[in-house]
Scaffold this motif. Structure first.
Motif, PDB file in Angstrom:
ATOM      1  N   LEU A 210       0.817  -1.214   0.000  1.00 47.57           N
ATOM      2  CA  LEU A 210       0.000   0.000   0.000  1.00 47.57           C
ATOM      3  C   LEU A 210       0.852   1.265   0.000  1.00 47.57           C
ATOM      4  O   LEU A 210       0.596   2.200  -0.752  1.00 47.57           O
ATOM      5  CB  LEU A 210      -0.941   0.002   1.213  1.00 47.57           C
ATOM      6  CG  LEU A 210      -1.858   1.230   1.322  1.00 47.57           C
ATOM      7  CD1 LEU A 210      -2.864   1.280   0.181  1.00 47.57           C
ATOM      8  CD2 LEU A 210      -2.607   1.254   2.648  1.00 47.57           C
ATOM      9  N   LYS A 211       1.870   1.290   0.824  1.00 45.09           N
ATOM     10  CA  LYS A 211       2.731   2.479   0.942  1.00 45.09           C
ATOM     11  C   LYS A 211       3.354   2.830  -0.414  1.00 45.09           C
ATOM     12  O   LYS A 211       3.341   3.987  -0.839  1.00 45.09           O
ATOM     13  CB  LYS A 211       3.811   2.196   2.003  1.00 45.09           C
ATOM     14  CG  LYS A 211       4.795   3.317   2.240  1.00 45.09           C
ATOM     15  CD  LYS A 211       4.262   4.354   3.208  1.00 45.09           C
ATOM     16  CE  LYS A 211       4.967   5.689   3.110  1.00 45.09           C
ATOM     17  NZ  LYS A 211       6.331   5.739   3.522  1.00 45.09           N
ATOM     18  N   ASN A 221      -8.141   5.808  -4.938  1.00 38.15           N
ATOM     19  CA  ASN A 221      -9.556   5.474  -4.886  1.00 38.15           C
ATOM     20  C   ASN A 221      -9.700   4.219  -4.023  1.00 38.15           C
ATOM     21  O   ASN A 221      -9.270   3.135  -4.418  1.00 38.15           O
ATOM     22  CB  ASN A 221     -10.086   5.252  -6.303  1.00 38.15           C
ATOM     23  CG  ASN A 221     -11.601   5.362  -6.379  1.00 38.15           C
ATOM     24  OD1 ASN A 221     -12.273   5.364  -5.346  1.00 38.15           O
ATOM     25  ND2 ASN A 221     -12.131   5.442  -7.588  1.00 38.15           N
ATOM     26  N   MET A 222     -10.258   4.378  -2.819  1.00 37.15           N
ATOM     27  CA  MET A 222     -10.341   3.282  -1.859  1.00 37.15           C
ATOM     28  C   MET A 222     -11.654   2.538  -2.049  1.00 37.15           C
ATOM     29  O   MET A 222     -12.724   3.122  -1.931  1.00 37.15           O
ATOM     30  CB  MET A 222     -10.271   3.830  -0.424  1.00 37.15           C
ATOM     31  CG  MET A 222      -9.074   4.727  -0.132  1.00 37.15           C
ATOM     32  SD  MET A 222      -7.480   3.932  -0.419  1.00 37.15           S
ATOM     33  CE  MET A 222      -7.522   2.620   0.792  1.00 37.15           C
ATOM     34  N   TYR A 245      -3.888  -2.905   4.331  1.00 42.32           N
ATOM     35  CA  TYR A 245      -4.468  -2.126   3.228  1.00 42.32           C
ATOM     36  C   TYR A 245      -5.412  -1.003   3.681  1.00 42.32           C
ATOM     37  O   TYR A 245      -5.996  -0.324   2.837  1.00 42.32           O
ATOM     38  CB  TYR A 245      -5.193  -3.056   2.244  1.00 42.32           C
ATOM     39  CG  TYR A 245      -4.224  -3.987   1.571  1.00 42.32           C
ATOM     40  CD1 TYR A 245      -3.385  -3.523   0.556  1.00 42.32           C
ATOM     41  CD2 TYR A 245      -4.093  -5.313   1.976  1.00 42.32           C
ATOM     42  CE1 TYR A 245      -2.464  -4.359  -0.033  1.00 42.32           C
ATOM     43  CE2 TYR A 245      -3.173  -6.154   1.387  1.00 42.32           C
ATOM     44  CZ  TYR A 245      -2.358  -5.672   0.383  1.00 42.32           C
ATOM     45  OH  TYR A 245      -1.435  -6.487  -0.208  1.00 42.32           O
ATOM     46  N   GLY A 246      -5.574  -0.822   4.971  1.00 42.20           N
ATOM     47  CA  GLY A 246      -6.429   0.255   5.452  1.00 42.20           C
ATOM     48  C   GLY A 246      -5.678   1.582   5.332  1.00 42.20           C
ATOM     49  O   GLY A 246      -4.490   1.653   5.625  1.00 42.20           O
ATOM     50  N   LEU A 247      -6.389   2.614   4.861  1.00 41.57           N
ATOM     51  CA  LEU A 247      -5.753   3.923   4.724  1.00 41.57           C
ATOM     52  C   LEU A 247      -5.992   4.724   5.996  1.00 41.57           C
ATOM     53  O   LEU A 247      -7.134   4.971   6.376  1.00 41.57           O
ATOM     54  CB  LEU A 247      -6.334   4.657   3.505  1.00 41.57           C
ATOM     55  CG  LEU A 247      -5.732   6.030   3.181  1.00 41.57           C
ATOM     56  CD1 LEU A 247      -4.245   5.905   2.883  1.00 41.57           C
ATOM     57  CD2 LEU A 247      -6.441   6.655   1.995  1.00 41.57           C
ATOM     58  N   ASN A 248      -4.899   5.100   6.680  1.00 42.95           N
ATOM     59  CA  ASN A 248      -5.046   5.932   7.865  1.00 42.95           C
ATOM     60  C   ASN A 248      -4.201   7.190   7.744  1.00 42.95           C
ATOM     61  O   ASN A 248      -3.387   7.337   6.838  1.00 42.95           O
ATOM     62  CB  ASN A 248      -4.702   5.139   9.138  1.00 42.95           C
ATOM     63  CG  ASN A 248      -3.303   4.553   9.055  1.00 42.95           C
ATOM     64  OD1 ASN A 248      -2.377   5.216   8.603  1.00 42.95           O
ATOM     65  ND2 ASN A 248      -3.154   3.300   9.469  1.00 42.95           N
ATOM     66  N   LYS A 249      -4.400   8.089   8.687  1.00 44.11           N
ATOM     67  CA  LYS A 249      -3.746   9.403   8.665  1.00 44.11           C
ATOM     68  C   LYS A 249      -2.217   9.257   8.697  1.00 44.11           C
ATOM     69  O   LYS A 249      -1.500  10.036   8.068  1.00 44.11           O
ATOM     70  CB  LYS A 249      -4.240  10.199   9.876  1.00 44.11           C
ATOM     71  CG  LYS A 249      -4.134  11.697   9.731  1.00 44.11           C
ATOM     72  CD  LYS A 249      -5.264  12.278   8.902  1.00 44.11           C
ATOM     73  CE  LYS A 249      -4.836  13.655   8.399  1.00 44.11           C
ATOM     74  NZ  LYS A 249      -5.872  14.352   7.694  1.00 44.11           N
ATOM     75  N   ILE A 271     -12.209   0.254   8.254  1.00 45.46           N
ATOM     76  CA  ILE A 271     -11.706  -0.891   7.494  1.00 45.46           C
ATOM     77  C   ILE A 271     -10.834  -0.377   6.352  1.00 45.46           C
ATOM     78  O   ILE A 271      -9.630  -0.204   6.530  1.00 45.46           O
ATOM     79  CB  ILE A 271     -12.839  -1.818   7.021  1.00 45.46           C
ATOM     80  CG1 ILE A 271     -13.599  -2.333   8.264  1.00 45.46           C
ATOM     81  CG2 ILE A 271     -12.271  -2.988   6.215  1.00 45.46           C
ATOM     82  CD1 ILE A 271     -14.749  -3.240   7.971  1.00 45.46           C
ATOM     83  N   GLU A 272     -11.417  -0.055   5.201  1.00 42.07           N
ATOM     84  CA  GLU A 272     -10.554   0.404   4.104  1.00 42.07           C
ATOM     85  C   GLU A 272     -10.065   1.835   4.312  1.00 42.07           C
ATOM     86  O   GLU A 272      -9.080   2.259   3.720  1.00 42.07           O
ATOM     87  CB  GLU A 272     -11.269   0.259   2.748  1.00 42.07           C
ATOM     88  CG  GLU A 272     -12.479   1.139   2.537  1.00 42.07           C
ATOM     89  CD  GLU A 272     -13.770   0.482   3.010  1.00 42.07           C
ATOM     90  OE1 GLU A 272     -13.682  -0.607   3.600  1.00 42.07           O
ATOM     91  OE2 GLU A 272     -14.838   1.056   2.790  1.00 42.07           O
ATOM     92  N   ILE A 273     -10.742   2.572   5.160  1.00 44.09           N
ATOM     93  CA  ILE A 273     -10.369   3.974   5.374  1.00 44.09           C
ATOM     94  C   ILE A 273     -10.781   4.373   6.797  1.00 44.09           C
ATOM     95  O   ILE A 273     -11.856   3.980   7.260  1.00 44.09           O
ATOM     96  CB  ILE A 273     -11.048   4.855   4.301  1.00 44.09           C
ATOM     97  CG1 ILE A 273     -10.576   6.296   4.332  1.00 44.09           C
ATOM     98  CG2 ILE A 273     -12.541   4.822   4.392  1.00 44.09           C
ATOM     99  CD1 ILE A 273     -10.992   7.077   3.084  1.00 44.09           C
ATOM    100  N   THR A 274      -9.912   5.104   7.491  1.00 46.20           N
ATOM    101  CA  THR A 274     -10.279   5.514   8.853  1.00 46.20           C
ATOM    102  C   THR A 274     -11.122   6.779   8.787  1.00 46.20           C
ATOM    103  O   THR A 274     -11.097   7.511   7.791  1.00 46.20           O
ATOM    104  CB  THR A 274      -9.030   5.794   9.714  1.00 46.20           C
ATOM    105  OG1 THR A 274      -8.239   6.769   9.037  1.00 46.20           O
ATOM    106  CG2 THR A 274      -8.205   4.545   9.935  1.00 46.20           C
ATOM    107  N   SER A 275     -11.843   7.049   9.866  1.00 43.45           N
ATOM    108  CA  SER A 275     -12.735   8.210   9.892  1.00 43.45           C
ATOM    109  C   SER A 275     -11.982   9.517   9.676  1.00 43.45           C
ATOM    110  O   SER A 275     -12.445  10.392   8.952  1.00 43.45           O
ATOM    111  CB  SER A 275     -13.458   8.277  11.236  1.00 43.45           C
ATOM    112  OG  SER A 275     -14.579   7.447  11.184  1.00 43.45           O
TER     113      SER A 275
END
Lengths: 308, 185
Positions: A210-211, A221-222, A245-249, A271-275
């Protein structure tokens, strides 16, 4: 003066860059229209549109319905769960019965790939594909590309990574076709089990880290993990997927440049993207939804113009 | 065989625009409650020219002006071979209770103006709407619409074509009538 090269919108694969450009230019003016005090225009007042949803949907259904109503079309809605489909009626019979009520256009979502194409060959109406199985979701790809164009100007040379469940995603396939037709480069990223085996034949890059994938791109595009389409386990646990594979800050901030974050919805937060990423300045998720109405208005307007 | 007849040359063209401006000043004084809206695609050039000339005459800088696209309000959608591609609408001010001057280059059947009035009402309820055109092709109206300010009135038949050329767009200011019928000239 100009018209689309197709009679139906079944997939991005069937249309060309000129069509996409025409849809975007028309959508530009519709975006101005939907921000007016009075958001309705009379263009499609003599057109009746049936929205047939054989599969659940919130955004797409509401977005199409709103687009139709903004254009003054008459709209009828149909959801498979509350219909005679459960009594054993075939798709063609169902649609022909609806068309007997003098319907001009059909917007259809269906769990089977190719359903829209099948329908276009057997019934006499303009068909708009609102998602057919894991095949295509053309209006989503158009609104995604439209949103990128709005942010970056031109898509030529722009780099887009699609992350997640590529295997089950119609959004991924339509996006790949659409972005490539507009001259963008596409990479897909996800666990190998969720990446179709021969996807590199479409001319996309494949990356499992992912990185690295995010470092390469201008836009990420998540995609959602489509658990409802997965009859076997494609990865050991959701927790492992989130970790890899989760996108976080943290990942976003560690990149050398600021990228645009997109998501077609519905979001599985955490899951795929954090809040904090979904709600951050880099995210254009809600702009995508707004653009969705304008783009769908453009598609319906241009297709309806060819109905005689 | 088609032939061209010049209806206005550059000098007459500019005199006409000046006269239209003075007519506007007569009726609208200081333009305090007046806005000017050019119809897309070619009315916007007359609109820009009128605003520029009004500034030269009166020194008033801030007369609100904008562009209105009528494509979605036309009555010939689906009666053409292909849909018309729309142009940008740009109205950055409120038209509610304002005196609106709609501006277009040629008035012919009146259908565009009808669509223009419908499009305008989507932005609010103006106090009054007036119509200014550079060329009025009289006796050819399909709808009961008449202009308030006219540059020049011409008599034409359906097969004629009236073309307004703009310096900034076509390289010269002039109005031409292109006619198929040679004997008419």
């Amino acid at each position: 003066m100009s018209a689309l090269s197709v009679k139906h919108l079944l997939g991005i694969k069937d249309i060309n860059a000129n069509d996409i450009d025409m849809i975007f230019k028309t959508a530009d003016t519709f975006k101005e229209v939907i921000n007016r005090p009075i958001k309705k225009i009379p263009s499609l007042r003599d057109i009746t549109i049936a929205n047939l949803f054989f599969e659940n949907s919130t955004r797409t259904k509401l977005s199409f319905e709103l687009a139709e109503k903004r254009l003054s079309a008459d709209v009828i809605n149909f959801a498979a769960s509350s219909s005679s489909v459960s009594k054993g009626e075939t798709l063609i019979d169902t649609v022909n019965n609806i068309l007997a009520m003098k319907v001009d256009m059909v917007v259809m979502r269906h769990p089977y790939a190719g359903a829209a194409q099948f329908l276009s060959k057997h019934v006499n109406a303009t068909i708009v594909n609102a998602g057919d199985g894991a095949h295509e979701h053309p209006t989503q790809a158009l609104l995604d590309a439209f949103s990128i164009r709005e942010k970056l100007g031109d898509l030529k040379g722009c780099k887009v990574t699609i992350v997640g469940d590529i295997l089950h995603s119609r959004v991924a396939l339509s996006n790949i076709f659409c972005l490539q037709k507009l001259g963008a480069e596409v990479m897909v990223c996800g666990p190998t089990t969720l990446i179709p085996k021969y996807i590199n034949e479409l001319g996309v890059k494949v990356e499992t880290n992912l990185k690295k994938a995010l470092e390469w791109c201008d836009v990420a595009n998540m995609l959602r993990i489509q658990l409802e389409r997965q009859d076997i386990k494609f990865f050991p646990s959701l927790r492992e997927y989130v970790m890899l594979y989760g996108l976080n800050k943290e990942i976003l901030n560690s990149l050398s440049k600021e990228i645009i974050v997109m998501h077609p919805g519905p979001i599985n937060r955490g899951i795929e993207i954090t809040s904090d990423v979904a709600d951050s300045k880099q995210s254009v998720i809600l702009q995508q939804v707004e653009n969705g109405v304008a783009v769908r208005m453009a598609v319906l307007y241009l297709l309806a113009g060819a109905i005689k | 065989m088609s032939a061209q007849l010049q209806l206005l040359n550059a000098d007459a063209f500019n005199h006409t625009i000046k006269r239209l401006c003075y007519e506007l000043i007569e009726n609208h004084n200081n333009f305090k409650n007046t806005v000017i809206i050019g119809l897309q695609p070619r009315g916007i050039y007359l609109c820009a020219r009128i605003c520029k000339e009004l500034f030269n005459i009166t020194g008033l800088e801030n007369i609100p002006n904008g562009h209105l696209d009528v494509t979605f309000y036309r009555d010939d959608f689906r009666r053409r071979d292909s849909p018309l591609v729309p142009n940008r609408t740009q109205i950055d001010f409120i038209i509610e209770d304002k005196n609106v001057i709609l501006v277009d280059d040629v008035l012919y059947t009146g259908r565009t103006i009808r669509a223009g009035m419908d499009a305008l009402l989507a932005f609010g309820r103006p106090k009054k709407v007036e119509l200014m055109v550079l060329i009025d092709r009289r006796y050819s109206r399909h709808l009961p619409i008449q202009p308030d300010y006219v540059g020049k009135v011409v008599d034409t038949i359906n097969s004629d074509n009236v073309k307004v050329k703009w310096n900034e767009l076509d390289g010269s200011d002039e109005v031409l009538m292109i006619t198929e019928n040679h004997d008419k000239l």
